[in-house]
Design an enzyme around this catalytic site. Structure first.
Site, PDB file in Angstrom:
ATOM      1  N   ASN A 172      43.533  62.615   2.404  1.00 21.82           N
ATOM      2  CA  ASN A 172      43.134  61.764   1.204  1.00 21.82           C
ATOM      3  C   ASN A 172      43.164  62.922   0.040  1.00 21.82           C
ATOM      4  O   ASN A 172      42.466  63.773  -0.217  1.00 21.82           O
ATOM      5  CB  ASN A 172      41.885  61.283   1.115  1.00 21.82           C
ATOM      6  CG  ASN A 172      41.384  60.128   0.288  1.00 21.82           C
ATOM      7  OD1 ASN A 172      42.303  60.258  -0.826  1.00 21.82           O
ATOM      8  ND2 ASN A 172      40.500  59.276   0.418  1.00 21.82           N
TER       9      ASN A 172
ATOM     10  N   GLN B   5      41.616  54.245   5.227  1.00 23.42           N
ATOM     11  CA  GLN B   5      41.405  53.780   6.728  1.00 23.42           C
ATOM     12  C   GLN B   5      42.169  52.495   6.850  1.00 23.42           C
ATOM     13  O   GLN B   5      43.096  52.157   7.579  1.00 23.42           O
ATOM     14  CB  GLN B   5      40.097  53.953   7.491  1.00 23.42           C
ATOM     15  CG  GLN B   5      39.584  55.227   7.655  1.00 23.42           C
ATOM     16  CD  GLN B   5      38.902  55.886   6.414  1.00 23.42           C
ATOM     17  OE1 GLN B   5      39.112  55.413   5.263  1.00 23.42           O
ATOM     18  NE2 GLN B   5      37.864  56.460   6.952  1.00 23.42           N
TER      19      GLN B   5
ATOM     20  N   HIS C 250      42.484  63.752  -3.250  1.00 20.78           N
ATOM     21  CA  HIS C 250      41.608  63.455  -4.172  1.00 20.78           C
ATOM     22  C   HIS C 250      42.077  63.733  -5.582  1.00 20.78           C
ATOM     23  O   HIS C 250      42.679  64.840  -5.857  1.00 20.78           O
ATOM     24  CB  HIS C 250      40.221  64.092  -3.921  1.00 20.78           C
ATOM     25  CG  HIS C 250      39.711  63.711  -2.585  1.00 20.78           C
ATOM     26  ND1 HIS C 250      39.330  62.395  -2.278  1.00 20.78           N
ATOM     27  CD2 HIS C 250      39.445  64.675  -1.629  1.00 20.78           C
ATOM     28  CE1 HIS C 250      38.995  62.619  -0.902  1.00 20.78           C
ATOM     29  NE2 HIS C 250      38.815  63.777  -0.568  1.00 20.78           N
TER      30      HIS C 250
ATOM     31  N   LYS D 295      63.469  77.910  23.881  1.00 20.10           N
ATOM     32  CA  LYS D 295      64.131  78.596  22.522  1.00 20.10           C
ATOM     33  C   LYS D 295      63.287  77.641  21.519  1.00 20.10           C
ATOM     34  O   LYS D 295      63.674  76.532  21.601  1.00 20.10           O
ATOM     35  CB  LYS D 295      65.568  78.535  22.688  1.00 20.10           C
ATOM     36  CG  LYS D 295      66.142  79.336  21.281  1.00 20.10           C
ATOM     37  CD  LYS D 295      65.752  80.798  21.311  1.00 20.10           C
ATOM     38  CE  LYS D 295      66.553  81.733  22.198  1.00 20.10           C
ATOM     39  NZ  LYS D 295      66.462  83.187  21.923  1.00 20.10           N
TER      40      LYS D 295
ATOM     41  N   PHE E 267      36.326  52.633  -3.509  1.00 21.12           N
ATOM     42  CA  PHE E 267      35.574  52.914  -2.306  1.00 21.12           C
ATOM     43  C   PHE E 267      34.345  52.803  -2.659  1.00 21.12           C
ATOM     44  O   PHE E 267      33.600  53.592  -3.720  1.00 21.12           O
ATOM     45  CB  PHE E 267      35.867  54.692  -1.939  1.00 21.12           C
ATOM     46  CG  PHE E 267      35.216  55.218  -0.805  1.00 21.12           C
ATOM     47  CD1 PHE E 267      35.507  54.411   0.598  1.00 21.12           C
ATOM     48  CD2 PHE E 267      34.321  56.166  -1.038  1.00 21.12           C
ATOM     49  CE1 PHE E 267      35.127  54.927   1.648  1.00 21.12           C
ATOM     50  CE2 PHE E 267      33.925  56.710   0.432  1.00 21.12           C
ATOM     51  CZ  PHE E 267      34.127  55.970   1.569  1.00 21.12           C
TER      52      PHE E 267
ATOM     53  N   ARG F 227      40.482  53.689  -8.516  1.00 18.41           N
ATOM     54  CA  ARG F 227      40.800  55.155  -8.613  1.00 18.41           C
ATOM     55  C   ARG F 227      42.264  55.085  -8.141  1.00 18.41           C
ATOM     56  O   ARG F 227      42.788  54.290  -7.608  1.00 18.41           O
ATOM     57  CB  ARG F 227      39.847  55.700  -7.377  1.00 18.41           C
ATOM     58  CG  ARG F 227      40.039  55.132  -5.961  1.00 18.41           C
ATOM     59  CD  ARG F 227      39.511  55.958  -4.783  1.00 18.41           C
ATOM     60  NE  ARG F 227      39.854  55.426  -3.338  1.00 18.41           N
ATOM     61  CZ  ARG F 227      39.407  56.047  -2.309  1.00 18.41           C
ATOM     62  NH1 ARG F 227      38.847  57.005  -2.268  1.00 18.41           N
ATOM     63  NH2 ARG F 227      40.104  55.667  -1.245  1.00 18.41           N
TER      64      ARG F 227
ATOM     65  N   THR G 271      66.654  81.582  27.595  1.00 19.21           N
ATOM     66  CA  THR G 271      66.427  80.875  26.317  1.00 19.21           C
ATOM     67  C   THR G 271      67.499  81.132  25.442  1.00 19.21           C
ATOM     68  O   THR G 271      68.080  79.995  24.842  1.00 19.21           O
ATOM     69  CB  THR G 271      65.090  81.474  25.546  1.00 19.21           C
ATOM     70  OG1 THR G 271      65.414  82.920  25.077  1.00 19.21           O
ATOM     71  CG2 THR G 271      63.753  81.573  26.352  1.00 19.21           C
ATOM     72  N   ASP G 272      68.405  81.916  25.421  1.00 24.15           N
ATOM     73  CA  ASP G 272      69.503  82.087  24.760  1.00 24.15           C
ATOM     74  C   ASP G 272      70.537  81.097  25.172  1.00 24.15           C
ATOM     75  O   ASP G 272      71.362  80.621  24.350  1.00 24.15           O
ATOM     76  CB  ASP G 272      70.272  83.688  25.038  1.00 24.15           C
ATOM     77  CG  ASP G 272      71.277  83.925  24.072  1.00 24.15           C
ATOM     78  OD1 ASP G 272      71.160  83.974  22.756  1.00 24.15           O
ATOM     79  OD2 ASP G 272      72.463  83.926  24.469  1.00 24.15           O
TER      80      ASP G 272
END
Length: 316
Positions: A263, A237, A265, A28, A173, A190, A73-74
């Site tokens: 990332n 990273q 941006h 479930k 970067f 940045r 599942t119940d």
């Protein structure tokens, strides 16, 4: 969360055409359970989204339509509600209880996977005081947990997703390869922003059943936030690795941690056509496309545990 599977018992071939039953599991998915604990007039809330899936001897159900081993599942859903009546405590501890119940109550259930998302609620402030029984949905992230059972073995993954963080400077970067298709300009200043998704695996020999999962979760989140901002980021990273290394250094009971971090941006808008300068103050936040950084941070010489991580993924 989705109703999915990863691995199970050895398949049995049908005698006619050599076609066999492959890996299978069932259960479930996404049982929403809210537990209110009433301590007099003051109440507290625990709010989970739980998936329960069983693995074991279910071949007859697939091959012969025989449901003799199919725990409905119940029934799994009702078990979640009944166990919540006794209290939840932490998502990890709650899932461990479910795994122990199903694997011990039905001889043919050899294992399974149990997942939970946990949603946070804060007390509504009235005249500077938290109200006894009124709450507002909150939380900077969604807490996650996975328990994988394979016989007597248990793998415990804790985690979080949707933890959105941003710093307005101390990121750059530079030094990347450039070819005829490169248009990105180098920068040493940045915005760095991401949505942190992380899962960490507890070492099986760390006495996991006795750990305070709530306390560890809070501390891991604190470390992730602090390490994101602690020093200059040469790339997402590098920041990811620093975050993971700090978690493992502080928590020997954690064997490894994995990240998925887009990332997000932010591009400086060119205001020259309007006669204005833009000293890194006005940005266009792009929701797509985006870089996606994923990595595991682990301990040297440690054996891999693919069964644990397969269960956290999707089947197809």
């Amino acid at each position: 969360m989705t109703d999915i599977m990863t691995r199970t018992e050895t398949s049995t071939a049908t005698p006619d055409d050599g076609i066999i039953l492959g890996p299978n599991q069932y259960g479930k998915a996404e049982v929403r359970v809210v537990k209110v604990t009433r301590d007099g007039d003051r109440h507290s809330i625990e709010d989970l989204n739980v998936t329960s899936q069983l693995r074991g001897d279910f071949q007859a159900a697939h091959l012969d339509g025989d449901n003799g081993h199919v725990v409905a599942t119940d029934t799994q859903k009702n078990t979640v509600f009944c166990f919540a009546r006794e209290g939840i405590g932490s998502p990890e501890a709650f899932l461990l209880r479910l795994s122990d119940h199903f694997t011990s109550s039905f001889d043919w259930v050899k294992g399974g996977r149990w997942l939970a998302e946990s949603y946070a609620w804060d007390r509504i402030q009235v005249d500077g005081e938290g109200h006894d029984h009124s709450f507002v949905r909150t939380g900077q992230e969604t807490r996650t947990a996975v328990v994988v059972a394979d016989g007597d073995e248990r793998h415990i993954l804790a985690g979080l997703k949707g933890l959105t963080v941003l710093k307005t400077t101390q990121s750059g970067f530079v030094g990347y390869p450039k070819d005829r298709y490169t248009s990105l300009k180098e920068t040493t200043d940045r915005i760095l922003a991401t949505d942190v998704s992380a899962r960490w695996r507890y070492a099986p020999d760390a006495g996991s059943r006795d750990l305070d999962f709530n306390e560890i979760y809070a501390d891991v989140k604190r470390i992730l936030l602090e390490e994101f901002t602690r020093k200059y980021s040469a790339a997402l990273q590098a920041t990811l690795f620093d975050m993971g290394r700090a978690v493992l250094a502080a928590h020997p009971e954690i064997a490894e941690i994995r990240f998925s971090m887009p990332n997000k941006h932010h591009f400086v808008v060119d205001l020259d056509p309007y006669g204005l300068d833009n000293p890194n103050e006005v940005f266009f936040a792009s929701d797509r496309s985006y870089g996606l950084i994923e990595a595991a941070v682990t301990r040297d010489g440690q054996a891999e545990v693919p069964a644990a991580w397969e269960a956290a993924g999707t089947f197809c």
